[in-house]
Design a protein around this motif. Structure first.
Motif, PDB file in Angstrom:
ATOM      1  N   ALA A 179      -2.164   4.064 -14.572  1.00  0.00           N
ATOM      2  CA  ALA A 179      -1.259   4.273 -13.233  1.00  0.00           C
ATOM      3  C   ALA A 179      -2.126   4.298 -11.971  1.00  0.00           C
ATOM      4  N   ILE A 180      -2.044   4.076 -10.674  1.00  0.00           N
ATOM      5  CA  ILE A 180      -2.876   4.184  -9.845  1.00  0.00           C
ATOM      6  C   ILE A 180      -2.284   4.717  -8.245  1.00  0.00           C
ATOM      7  N   SER A 209       7.689   8.042 -16.309  1.00  0.00           N
ATOM      8  CA  SER A 209       8.359   7.883 -17.168  1.00  0.00           C
ATOM      9  C   SER A 209       8.804   6.746 -16.477  1.00  0.00           C
ATOM     10  N   VAL A 210       9.752   5.264 -17.519  1.00  0.00           N
ATOM     11  CA  VAL A 210       9.908   4.318 -17.066  1.00  0.00           C
ATOM     12  C   VAL A 210      10.909   4.215 -16.247  1.00  0.00           C
ATOM     13  N   GLU A 211      11.684   5.753 -16.398  1.00  0.00           N
ATOM     14  CA  GLU A 211      13.314   5.914 -14.953  1.00  0.00           C
ATOM     15  C   GLU A 211      12.427   6.438 -13.962  1.00  0.00           C
ATOM     16  N   ASP A 212      10.899   6.601 -13.290  1.00  0.00           N
ATOM     17  CA  ASP A 212      11.074   6.466 -12.038  1.00  0.00           C
ATOM     18  C   ASP A 212      10.613   4.755 -11.310  1.00  0.00           C
ATOM     19  N   ALA A 266       6.210  -0.732 -10.265  1.00  0.00           N
ATOM     20  CA  ALA A 266       6.021   0.372  -8.048  1.00  0.00           C
ATOM     21  C   ALA A 266       7.102   1.348  -8.306  1.00  0.00           C
ATOM     22  N   VAL A 267       6.285   1.914  -7.590  1.00  0.00           N
ATOM     23  CA  VAL A 267       6.883   3.231  -7.165  1.00  0.00           C
ATOM     24  C   VAL A 267       6.517   3.512  -6.140  1.00  0.00           C
ATOM     25  N   ARG A 268       7.641   3.672  -4.448  1.00  0.00           N
ATOM     26  CA  ARG A 268       7.511   4.309  -3.227  1.00  0.00           C
ATOM     27  C   ARG A 268       6.551   5.956  -3.423  1.00  0.00           C
ATOM     28  N   GLY A 269       5.835   5.968  -2.701  1.00  0.00           N
ATOM     29  CA  GLY A 269       5.585   7.190  -3.192  1.00  0.00           C
ATOM     30  C   GLY A 269       4.087   6.958  -3.579  1.00  0.00           C
ATOM     31  N   PHE A 270       3.289   8.572  -3.962  1.00  0.00           N
ATOM     32  CA  PHE A 270       2.229   8.628  -4.510  1.00  0.00           C
ATOM     33  C   PHE A 270       2.014   7.912  -5.874  1.00  0.00           C
ATOM     34  N   GLY A 271       2.347   7.902  -6.281  1.00  0.00           N
ATOM     35  CA  GLY A 271       2.981   6.854  -8.161  1.00  0.00           C
ATOM     36  C   GLY A 271       2.284   8.122  -8.336  1.00  0.00           C
ATOM     37  N   LEU A 272       1.703   8.050  -9.930  1.00  0.00           N
ATOM     38  CA  LEU A 272       1.114   8.235 -11.509  1.00  0.00           C
ATOM     39  C   LEU A 272       2.231   8.553 -12.031  1.00  0.00           C
ATOM     40  N   SER A 320       1.089  -0.822   0.178  1.00  0.00           N
ATOM     41  CA  SER A 320       0.116  -0.244  -0.052  1.00  0.00           C
ATOM     42  C   SER A 320       0.562   1.359   0.056  1.00  0.00           C
ATOM     43  N   SER A 321       1.576   1.138   0.190  1.00  0.00           N
ATOM     44  CA  SER A 321       2.694   2.085   0.547  1.00  0.00           C
ATOM     45  C   SER A 321       3.481   2.379  -1.134  1.00  0.00           C
ATOM     46  N   TYR A 322       2.926   1.900  -2.270  1.00  0.00           N
ATOM     47  CA  TYR A 322       3.641   1.720  -3.747  1.00  0.00           C
ATOM     48  C   TYR A 322       2.580   2.995  -4.784  1.00  0.00           C
TER      49      TYR A 322
END
Length: 123
Positions: A49-50, A106-109, A97-103, A29-31
């Motif tokens: 993205a969500i 970019s692939v690099e994120d 997946a990315v830590r934080g709010f997201g959205l 849930s953090s991602y």
């Protein structure tokens, strides 16, 4: 976090598929969670993205009204429901997946990637 995508397949144009991406590890849930896709010879492109929490979504223009991203934090899973599929949707679909709010789009994120699942749409 480790990601496992599934649900791809072969359908005719106008058909539907639902992709799933299951995450292992804690704190799913953090991602922020995202789907990308990559067709042969093309660069990987953002699809949907969500956010974390899942109150916000963001879509590639060409899938708006056809694709829906959702998440079930109790099951550590993100979904991509795809309707009215088109031949141009054919690609390998990846969850990320990315830590934080997201959205981010970019692939690099993105720090974490699933292995990809093939979606083939025929005319």
């Amino acid at each position: 976090v480790q990601l496992q995508a599934c649900g791809g397949g072969s359908v005719q144009a106008g058909g539907s598929l639902r992709l799933s991406c299951a995450a292992s590890g804690r704190a799913f849930s953090s991602y922020g969670m995202t789907w990308f896709r990559q067709a042969p010879g093309d660069e990987r492109e953002f699809v949907a993205a969500i956010s974390n929490p899942g109150g916000s979504t963001y879509y590639l223009d060409s899938v708006i009204g056809r694709f829906t991203i959702s998440r079930d934090d109790a099951k550590n899973t993100v979904y991509l429901q795809m309707h009215n599929l088109k031949v141009e949707d054919t690609a390998v679909y990846y969850c990320a997946a990315v830590r934080g709010f997201g959205l981010a789009s970019s692939v690099e994120d993105y720090d974490y990637w699933g292995q990809g699942t093939q979606v083939t749409v025929s005319s």
